[in-house]
Write a protein that holds these residues in place. Sequence first.
Motif, PDB file in Angstrom:
ATOM      1  N   LYS A  67      59.373  27.504  42.149  1.00 54.00           N
ATOM      2  CA  LYS A  67      58.541  26.568  41.371  1.00 54.00           C
ATOM      3  C   LYS A  67      57.639  25.691  42.242  1.00 54.00           C
ATOM      4  O   LYS A  67      56.424  25.637  42.027  1.00 54.00           O
ATOM      5  CB  LYS A  67      59.436  25.699  40.482  1.00 54.00           C
ATOM      6  CG  LYS A  67      58.660  24.732  39.595  1.00 54.00           C
ATOM      7  CD  LYS A  67      59.614  23.827  38.830  1.00 54.00           C
ATOM      8  CE  LYS A  67      58.844  22.762  38.062  1.00 54.00           C
ATOM      9  NZ  LYS A  67      59.745  21.760  37.459  1.00 54.00           N
ATOM     10  N   PRO A  68      58.159  24.977  43.244  1.00 55.44           N
ATOM     11  CA  PRO A  68      57.263  24.151  44.070  1.00 55.44           C
ATOM     12  C   PRO A  68      56.287  24.978  44.894  1.00 55.44           C
ATOM     13  O   PRO A  68      55.158  24.547  45.152  1.00 55.44           O
ATOM     14  CB  PRO A  68      58.222  23.357  44.966  1.00 55.44           C
ATOM     15  CG  PRO A  68      59.504  24.097  44.930  1.00 55.44           C
ATOM     16  CD  PRO A  68      59.575  24.757  43.606  1.00 55.44           C
ATOM     17  N   SER A  70      59.558  18.145  40.953  1.00 52.04           N
ATOM     18  CA  SER A  70      58.601  18.283  39.860  1.00 52.04           C
ATOM     19  C   SER A  70      57.208  18.639  40.365  1.00 52.04           C
ATOM     20  O   SER A  70      56.854  18.374  41.526  1.00 52.04           O
ATOM     21  CB  SER A  70      58.523  16.983  39.066  1.00 52.04           C
ATOM     22  OG  SER A  70      57.920  15.963  39.847  1.00 52.04           O
ATOM     23  N   ASP A  71      56.392  19.204  39.479  1.00 52.91           N
ATOM     24  CA  ASP A  71      55.012  19.546  39.819  1.00 52.91           C
ATOM     25  C   ASP A  71      54.221  18.312  40.222  1.00 52.91           C
ATOM     26  O   ASP A  71      53.381  18.361  41.130  1.00 52.91           O
ATOM     27  CB  ASP A  71      54.327  20.226  38.626  1.00 52.91           C
ATOM     28  CG  ASP A  71      54.794  21.657  38.426  1.00 52.91           C
ATOM     29  OD1 ASP A  71      55.535  22.169  39.292  1.00 52.91           O
ATOM     30  OD2 ASP A  71      54.421  22.266  37.404  1.00 52.91           O
ATOM     31  N   GLY A 128      63.248  22.464  43.434  1.00 60.80           N
ATOM     32  CA  GLY A 128      63.467  21.843  42.142  1.00 60.80           C
ATOM     33  C   GLY A 128      62.657  20.589  41.901  1.00 60.80           C
ATOM     34  O   GLY A 128      62.702  20.004  40.811  1.00 60.80           O
ATOM     35  N   GLU A 185      54.871  27.760  43.949  1.00 65.26           N
ATOM     36  CA  GLU A 185      53.816  28.149  43.007  1.00 65.26           C
ATOM     37  C   GLU A 185      52.843  26.990  42.777  1.00 65.26           C
ATOM     38  O   GLU A 185      51.628  27.178  42.739  1.00 65.26           O
ATOM     39  CB  GLU A 185      54.440  28.567  41.675  1.00 65.26           C
ATOM     40  CG  GLU A 185      53.461  29.089  40.641  1.00 65.26           C
ATOM     41  CD  GLU A 185      52.917  30.462  40.988  1.00 65.26           C
ATOM     42  OE1 GLU A 185      51.725  30.699  40.689  1.00 65.26           O
ATOM     43  OE2 GLU A 185      53.647  31.276  41.563  1.00 65.26           O
ATOM     44  N   LYS A 186      53.395  25.785  42.652  1.00 64.16           N
ATOM     45  CA  LYS A 186      52.551  24.609  42.444  1.00 64.16           C
ATOM     46  C   LYS A 186      51.639  24.362  43.638  1.00 64.16           C
ATOM     47  O   LYS A 186      50.433  24.115  43.473  1.00 64.16           O
ATOM     48  CB  LYS A 186      53.436  23.378  42.196  1.00 64.16           C
ATOM     49  CG  LYS A 186      52.655  22.071  42.024  1.00 64.16           C
ATOM     50  CD  LYS A 186      51.727  22.119  40.820  1.00 64.16           C
ATOM     51  CE  LYS A 186      51.018  20.781  40.620  1.00 64.16           C
ATOM     52  NZ  LYS A 186      50.051  20.838  39.495  1.00 64.16           N
ATOM     53  N   LYS A 196      64.925  30.221  41.293  1.00 64.92           N
ATOM     54  CA  LYS A 196      63.742  29.718  40.587  1.00 64.92           C
ATOM     55  C   LYS A 196      63.341  28.331  41.077  1.00 64.92           C
ATOM     56  O   LYS A 196      62.156  27.974  41.048  1.00 64.92           O
ATOM     57  CB  LYS A 196      64.008  29.682  39.079  1.00 64.92           C
ATOM     58  CG  LYS A 196      64.170  31.055  38.441  1.00 64.92           C
ATOM     59  CD  LYS A 196      64.441  30.944  36.952  1.00 64.92           C
ATOM     60  CE  LYS A 196      64.624  32.318  36.326  1.00 64.92           C
ATOM     61  NZ  LYS A 196      64.938  32.226  34.879  1.00 64.92           N
ATOM     62  N   ASP A 197      64.315  27.541  41.519  1.00 65.14           N
ATOM     63  CA  ASP A 197      64.004  26.198  42.016  1.00 65.14           C
ATOM     64  C   ASP A 197      63.233  26.241  43.336  1.00 65.14           C
ATOM     65  O   ASP A 197      62.526  25.292  43.685  1.00 65.14           O
ATOM     66  CB  ASP A 197      65.298  25.388  42.205  1.00 65.14           C
ATOM     67  CG  ASP A 197      65.940  25.016  40.881  1.00 65.14           C
ATOM     68  OD1 ASP A 197      65.214  24.959  39.868  1.00 65.14           O
ATOM     69  OD2 ASP A 197      67.167  24.803  40.848  1.00 65.14           O
TER      70      ASP A 197
END
Length: 427
Positions: free
Chosen positions: A191-192, A151-152, A149, A194-195, A187-188
């Motif tokens: 997300k990181p 941030s990018d 979770g 993927e970044k 999803k949390d």
Amino acid sequence: MDFNRINEKLSILADAAKYDVSCSSSGSKRQNKNNGLGNSSGMGICHSYTEDGRCVSLLKILLTNHCIFDCAYCVTRKSNDIKRAAFKVQEVVDLTINFYRRNYIEGLFLSSGIFKNADYTMERLIAVAKKLREEENFNGYIHLKSIPGASDELMREAGLYADRLSVNIEIPTEKGLKLLAPEKNRKDFIKPMEKVKNEIIQYKNEKKLLKKVPLYAPAGQSTQMIVGASGESDAEIMYTSAFFYKSFNLKRVYYSGYVPISHDNRLPSIGTAVPLLRENRLYQTDWLLRFYGFDVRELLNTEYPNLESDIDPKLSWALRNLDQFPVDINKADMRMLLRVPGLGVKSVHKIIAARRYRKLNWENLKSIGTALNRAKYFITCDSRIFEGKDRTAAQLKGLIMNSSGSKFRKELSTQLNLFDNQSLQPT
């Protein structure tokens, strides 16, 4: 500095970190610069053993074992009655430098429970790495555990200071995660990851055009999943691994057998620990996917949802596919040679190099180091008949296990004892 209090924190938070196995550190090539401390280049650093048997170590701790989540499988969940502690950022920096100067460690593996929120926790992890790099000029290995979770922007910054990043997906399936950690969202975790994948790709592209590009997570990213907490089959576990390898270019997936920690009725009963042998077989299957050219569906599927405990997954596949054998050692391509039980990657390369100059016979194969007690039932060469002819899979399995005898059991025992190495390779 209150050394007694620091020692107490270290005792608590180092013990809490033992459940995280994903701290292998090979792959980074960060060079020492400006007469700084440490160097993660060369053969790299890992928490147990290198290929030449050298034992090396990382300082492996949690920043805190406080956590806002109540995951059933986690010893640091908020409802668990345990002693809590938290390091200050400077305390972790000082510990790392002091331990390094005393030659106790060669790098840092830093994870954390989540306090306040994901970004607040991730900021503190990054602050440790940033201080080590910029203020202490530390060039040793740093592995940061990314917080689901986050941030990018924070994930990008983390990769500028860490050699490796990892996000534990924890439970292999979304269904299992909802059962045991309903507060968390899959999803949390994605997300990181993927970044980090995108930043690594961008760094490599920029490196082709510009000489001076800041390092970004040079040892890549990894993940870990808990095995046996939510009832998934081996097929479900390895299908998840195959997806993450393909989708996020992971360096490693780690498999951690569930350790019973509570009487929660959603979990296996106390005393039902996951056999270490199951982890062994999962790692061997993982190796086959990454280095031997196997597709996960060949090894595990609806007909064969779980790995066999008494034989390794490559031998298991070969016995189920006897129509593809025998393999002619002097003619077969690399793909098929790698599928022969008893032939490892190094042996296959030696065979391909040697057969350019002569037809290989049984004695040649012995000198190369082939495990003939298995391979002889699946190959032909210049001086040997096919010993597997007209034998069933059950007969071959019995012959191979009996011929190995006590040696087979001794090797298995050795593998299990050294399993922290996580370098087991099926051959």
